[in-house]
Design a protein around this motif. Structure first.
Motif, short mmCIF file in Angstrom:
data_model
loop_
_atom_site.label_atom_id
_atom_site.label_comp_id
_atom_site.label_asym_id
_atom_site.label_seq_id
_atom_site.Cartn_x
_atom_site.Cartn_y
_atom_site.Cartn_z
N SER A 152 0.81 -1.21 0.00
CA SER A 152 0.00 0.00 0.00
C SER A 152 0.85 1.26 0.00
CB SER A 152 -0.92 0.00 1.23
OG SER A 152 -0.17 -0.17 2.41
N ASN A 153 2.16 1.10 0.08
CA ASN A 153 3.01 2.28 0.12
C ASN A 153 3.76 2.36 -1.21
OD1 ASN A 153 4.29 4.53 1.12
ND2 ASN A 153 5.85 3.37 2.21
N ALA A 154 3.16 3.04 -2.16
CA ALA A 154 3.73 3.10 -3.52
C ALA A 154 5.15 3.66 -3.48
CB ALA A 154 2.84 3.97 -4.40
N ARG A 155 6.04 3.02 -4.22
CA ARG A 155 7.44 3.43 -4.19
C ARG A 155 7.76 4.28 -5.41
NH1 ARG A 155 12.62 2.47 -5.22
NH2 ARG A 155 12.21 1.16 -7.03
N MET A 156 8.13 5.52 -5.16
CA MET A 156 8.53 6.41 -6.25
C MET A 156 10.01 6.17 -6.55
SD MET A 156 5.92 8.11 -7.19
CE MET A 156 6.49 9.52 -8.13
N PRO A 157 10.36 5.97 -7.81
CA PRO A 157 11.78 5.73 -8.10
C PRO A 157 12.57 7.02 -7.96
CG PRO A 157 10.53 5.89 -10.13
CD PRO A 157 9.54 6.00 -9.01
N ASP A 158 13.83 6.87 -7.59
CA ASP A 158 14.69 8.03 -7.42
C ASP A 158 15.47 8.21 -8.73
OD1 ASP A 158 16.16 10.04 -6.40
OD2 ASP A 158 17.46 8.78 -5.15
N ILE A 159 14.87 8.89 -9.69
CA ILE A 159 15.52 9.05 -10.99
C ILE A 159 15.77 10.54 -11.23
CG2 ILE A 159 15.35 8.64 -13.49
CD1 ILE A 159 13.25 6.49 -12.91
N ARG A 160 17.00 10.83 -11.60
CA ARG A 160 17.35 12.24 -11.83
C ARG A 160 16.43 12.85 -12.89
NH1 ARG A 160 22.24 14.62 -14.46
NH2 ARG A 160 22.86 12.51 -14.98
N GLY A 161 15.89 14.01 -12.61
CA GLY A 161 15.11 14.74 -13.60
C GLY A 161 13.62 14.44 -13.61
N LEU A 162 13.19 13.43 -12.82
CA LEU A 162 11.77 13.06 -12.85
C LEU A 162 10.86 14.25 -12.53
CD1 LEU A 162 9.58 10.87 -13.10
CD2 LEU A 162 10.04 10.20 -10.75
N GLU A 364 18.80 9.80 -17.02
CA GLU A 364 17.95 10.84 -16.44
C GLU A 364 16.65 10.94 -17.23
OE1 GLU A 364 19.05 14.98 -16.89
OE2 GLU A 364 20.44 14.46 -18.49
N ILE A 365 15.74 11.68 -16.63
CA ILE A 365 14.50 11.98 -17.35
C ILE A 365 14.57 13.47 -17.69
CG2 ILE A 365 11.99 12.16 -17.10
CD1 ILE A 365 12.13 9.55 -15.48
N THR A 366 14.38 13.76 -18.93
CA THR A 366 14.42 15.17 -19.35
C THR A 366 12.98 15.69 -19.39
OG1 THR A 366 14.20 14.67 -21.70
CG2 THR A 366 16.44 14.63 -20.79
N ALA A 367 12.79 16.87 -19.92
CA ALA A 367 11.44 17.46 -19.95
C ALA A 367 10.47 16.60 -20.76
CB ALA A 367 11.51 18.86 -20.55
N ASN A 368 10.98 15.88 -21.76
CA ASN A 368 10.06 15.14 -22.63
C ASN A 368 10.57 13.75 -23.02
OD1 ASN A 368 12.17 15.84 -24.24
ND2 ASN A 368 10.90 16.51 -25.99
N ALA A 369 11.55 13.24 -22.28
CA ALA A 369 12.11 11.94 -22.70
C ALA A 369 12.75 11.21 -21.54
CB ALA A 369 13.15 12.17 -23.80
N VAL A 370 12.93 9.90 -21.77
CA VAL A 370 13.72 9.09 -20.84
C VAL A 370 15.04 8.81 -21.55
CG1 VAL A 370 13.84 6.90 -19.57
CG2 VAL A 370 11.62 8.03 -19.90
#
Ligand SMILES: Cc1cc2nc3c(=O)[nH]c(=O)nc-3n(C[C@H](O)[C@H](O)[C@H](O)COP(=O)(O)OP(=O)(O)OC[C@H]3O[C@@H](n4cnc5c(N)ncnc54)[C@H](O)[C@@H]3O)c2cc1C
Length: 553
Positions: A152-162, A364-370
């Protein structure tokens, strides 16, 4: 009975029991305790009942234990009257069922929605818990029951730029209530566990392009979902007494199925293959119970794993993609096995791309891409199918303080410690439903939930009947149980996988095999025996003894 009409509630702010969570566990706990004339308050942070099925509204979400078994058994009227439409009900139908149960048993008056429990502090002078919630109010209760859910505790990934991504970001475990339409969009799905395996085929049908980012390939068996006929439902209902008994007492995982009487290597190649083929055609989780040693013996396990890898290679046309989709770093079943509808075939679609994060991790995740491997995969929306901080995540979010002000998080810093998965030493009158140290996520969870609810309800009634003030796990019983849980786990292949059973999906989380693998039937017997021996391994105090203890400390 509501709190105000209870015989034992002293004020409107004092309850016999506070239950945290209104999923299947909290709902049945409330029903059980009210039937025993306890005053109960349930707090639920969501705006409705259903827990998992309230939060996980992603496309394709459905149960993977068959609905006729993934349902309550505590009321025969309920199981006889409810019509499941499919072999595996979709999320909206399971949520409808949860709401039906809430209405049928008039649960809502004792549930406070949109309220998160933030602190639970044990007052040793009064032997009461003070429970403070997000509405700023504090109530007292003799007992607190955590029905907070294992997933029940959704895990948000730690990805640069998300945070800087300009499109919409969805987590499968926190899906919006309004419909999400991906038509014409380029969608990226990060993660390939059960939620992704269910949602990818559905999203692929809507999206203009779908990119699936995979770190770990997972084993998945076809669900072979279908509409249930009235005859099928009737046949189940007529056999419910035996099906439910078997699931509780004999099955290892709480699922009614044939029990295997031999190991995979006891059969020759042809015989073994034809058995795997039969289970593959039948579909569903019982694929893993075709033999009795798949979780124990690497060579036996390899036969099943190779069979599934071959199936993936047959289904997926592009050999390179098929290779990436073939799991190769864990025994089959050592991570929760997935059940799918056309998952592997989805990668034959021209609008679907698989990206292997093992060779090219996300940079990283950019404004419009992975961005991975120096390449940008442009997407309009991101779906995070990154799972949960499982089993302990929701408990850890509550500031729980037991004897001497010790927090549960301090006590569990090196991994969860419980006796029978039900209580933790130093935290009197605090119970956990399907906690670490119990079969829990290794089982049909409704079977395990019902077992815990019944045991806890009976235990609290036992205390009331004998004027007992506190009950808590004894440290030596807890140590022995923790050692036993580990010992049993390490006789199997399970600890070989970097799974959420081990806490391995959360950076920094201790690597402990959390659920009890000894089987639902044997575990129930152990719990029953403990109760029959006057709750062996638990210390109980009367009001008088408790006062003396405080005075001398
Ligand atoms: C997508 C998905 C599919 C699944 N399919 C199956 C299946 O087929 N078979 C199976 O056996 N199991 C399945 N499970 C496991 C499932 O979680 C259990 O079957 C079951 O629904 C758990 O019920 P629960 O009441 O214990 O927990 P949950 O349903 O998780 O409910 C816990 C509730 O507690 C609330 N809560 C938590 N912390 C607080 C707080 N501090 N204050 C107030 N409220 C709080 C949460 O909001 C939540 O509503 C699935 C899980 C997921 C995520």
């Amino acid at each position: 009975m509501s709190a105000s009409s209870s015989v034992s509630a002293k004020t409107s702010e004092a309850y016999d029991v506070v239950v945290v969570g209104a999923g299947f566990a909290g709902m049945y706990m409330l029903h059980k305790l009210r039937g025993q004339a306890f005053s109960v308050r349930v707090y639920e942070q969501g705006s409705g009942v259903g827990g998992t099925w309230y939060w996980n509204r992603y496309p394709g979400a459905r149960c993977d234990v068959e609905s006729m078994q993934y349902s309550y058994s505590f009321s025969d009227e309920l199981q006889q009257e409810w019509d499941w439409s499919e072999r595996y009900a979709p999320q909206p139908e399971i949520l409808k069922y949860a709401n039906h149960v809430a209405d049928r048993f008039d649960l809502r008056p004792d549930i406070q929605f949109n309220t998160k429990v933030e602190h639970a502090v044990f007052d040793e002078s009064a032997n009461l818990w003070s429970v403070t919630s997000s509405d700023g109010k504090t109530v007292t209760a003799k007992h607190v029951i955590l029905a907070t859910g294992c997933l029940s505790n959704a895990r948000m990934p730690d990805i640069r730029g998300l945070d800087g991504f300009k499109g919409k970001v969805y987590h499968t475990g926190h899906w919006p209530h309004e419909a999400v339409d991906f038509t014409g969009q380029r969608v990226g799905v990060i993660g390939t566990g059960s939620s992704a395996i269910q949602s990818v085929p559905v999203i692929a049908e809507q999206a203009s392009h779908l990119t699936v980012f995979q770190r770990t390939a997972n084993f998945s068996i076809p669900a072979r979902n279908a509409l249930l006929t009235e005859a099928e439902r009737e046949s189940f209902r007529a056999r419910y007494p035996e099906i439910r008994r078997f699931a509780r007492e004999e099955a290892r995982n709480g699922i009614y199925t044939e029990m295997p009487d031999r190991g995979a290597l006891d059969d020759g190649d042809n015989e073994r293959r034809s058995k795997y083929e039969a289970r593959w055609s039948r579909g569903g989780l019982t694929f893993m119970s075709v033999y009795n040693n798949l979780a124990l013996d690497q060579a036996a396990n390899d036969t099943a794993a190779n069979f599934v890898r071959e199936k993936i290679a047959e289904i997926v046309k592009d050999p390179k993609t098929a290779k990436v989709l073939q799991p190769n770093n864990h025994p089959i079943g050592s991570k929760r096995i997935c059940i799918d509808t056309e998952y592997f075939a989805t990668f034959n679609r021209p609008n679907v791309t698989l990206v292997d994060l093992k060779s090219d991790p996300i940079e990283e995740i950019t404004a419009n891409a992975v961005r991975t491997g120096g390449k940008d995969y442009e997407v309009d929306a991101l779906v995070l199918a990154t799972g949960f901080d499982a089993m302990t995540g929701s408990v850890a979010k509550i500031d729980i303080r037991g004897r001497n002000g010790q927090t549960l998080n301090q006590k569990w810093a090196e991994g969860p410690k419980t006796y029978l998965g039900l209580m933790s030493a130093g935290f009197p009158n605090l119970f956990i439903i399907t906690g670490p140290g119990s079969p829990s996520v290794l089982s049909n969870m409704i079977v395990s939930i019902e077992q815990h609810v019944d045991w806890i309800g009976d235990c609290i009634a036992y205390m009331r009947d004998r004027d007992l003030d506190t009950m808590e796990a004894q440290k030596d019983a807890e140590d022995k149980w923790v050692a036993h849980v580990n010992e049993v786990a390490y006789t199997t292949l399970y600890p070989q996988a970097n799974s959420w059973y081990m806490g391995a999906n959360v950076p920094g989380k201790p690597r402990i095999f959390m659920p009890y693998i000894g089987g639902v039937g044997p575990y129930r017997q152990i719990c029953n025996d403990v109760a029959a021996k006057g709750y062996e391994g638990f210390a109980m105090t009367t009001a008088e003894l408790a006062q003396k203890r405080v005075a001398s400390s």
